[in-house]
Design a protein around this motif. Structure first.
Motif, short mmCIF file in Angstrom:
data_model
loop_
_atom_site.label_atom_id
_atom_site.label_comp_id
_atom_site.label_asym_id
_atom_site.label_seq_id
_atom_site.Cartn_x
_atom_site.Cartn_y
_atom_site.Cartn_z
N LEU A 82 11.38 -50.90 22.44
CA LEU A 82 12.83 -50.83 22.64
C LEU A 82 13.54 -50.54 21.33
N LYS A 83 13.11 -51.22 20.24
CA LYS A 83 13.71 -50.97 18.92
C LYS A 83 13.49 -49.52 18.49
N GLU A 87 16.20 -46.52 17.77
CA GLU A 87 16.23 -45.80 16.50
C GLU A 87 16.13 -44.29 16.72
N VAL A 88 15.30 -43.86 17.66
CA VAL A 88 15.18 -42.43 17.98
C VAL A 88 16.51 -41.90 18.48
N GLN A 89 17.18 -42.65 19.36
CA GLN A 89 18.48 -42.22 19.87
C GLN A 89 19.49 -42.10 18.73
N ARG A 90 19.48 -43.07 17.81
CA ARG A 90 20.41 -43.04 16.68
C ARG A 90 20.15 -41.82 15.81
N VAL A 96 22.51 -34.29 15.76
CA VAL A 96 23.54 -33.53 16.49
C VAL A 96 24.84 -33.51 15.70
N SER A 97 25.25 -34.66 15.17
CA SER A 97 26.51 -34.69 14.42
C SER A 97 26.41 -33.86 13.14
N ASP A 98 25.23 -33.87 12.51
CA ASP A 98 25.04 -33.06 11.31
C ASP A 98 25.12 -31.58 11.64
N ARG A 99 24.48 -31.18 12.74
CA ARG A 99 24.55 -29.77 13.14
C ARG A 99 25.98 -29.38 13.50
#
Length: 135
Positions: A82-83, A87-90, A96-99
């Motif tokens: 779960l952790k 972390e993968v989602q984050r 995405v935000s960087d792109r």
């Protein structure tokens, strides 16, 4: 017979399927019996089944201790999974935000270049007009 007790506990018998009975070398925590020490997951041999290895090692112990250890390892593995998924989602969100940010910067740069070209063309036309009317 310890095997029959643990089988009854697993099937939801007298203990409601919650508590596992245990012999010596363990202590009670709530309704669960906990062994005094947990095995290190890294100590298992490559290519072997940790569950089978734990059960073989626990042949001298009550089988419910080995079952409890396996259940505890499963809980810990699920928590770790779960952790890691979180972390993968984050990290995906960061990518995405960087792109998006790079795309916005690229658009801003291209617009600035277009504006500069237009300003240069206007200045050249104005200079040509002044040269044409000045002669």
């Amino acid at each position: 017979d310890p095997t029959s007790k643990s089988a009854v506990a697993l099937k939801g018998g007298p203990s409601g399927g919650r508590g596992l009975t245990s012999g010596s070398g363990s202590r009670s925590v709530g309704q669960f019996q906990r062994p005094m020490s947990m095995p290190d997951l890294n100590s298992f041999s490559a290519g072997t089944d940790p569950a089978a290895q734990l059960l073989e090692e626990g042949a001298g112990q009550d089988s419910s201790d080995a079952e409890w250890q396996l259940r505890q390892q499963i809980r810990e593995a699920k928590q770790e999974l779960l952790k890691e998924r979180t972390e993968v989602q984050r990290l995906r969100g960061l990518v995405v935000s960087d792109r998006t940010r790079k795309s916005e910067l690229e658009e801003f740069f291209l617009q600035a270049v277009e504006d500069l070209k237009k300003d240069t063309e206007r200045a050249e036309r104005a200079a040509a007009k002044r040269r044409g009317s000045g002669q």
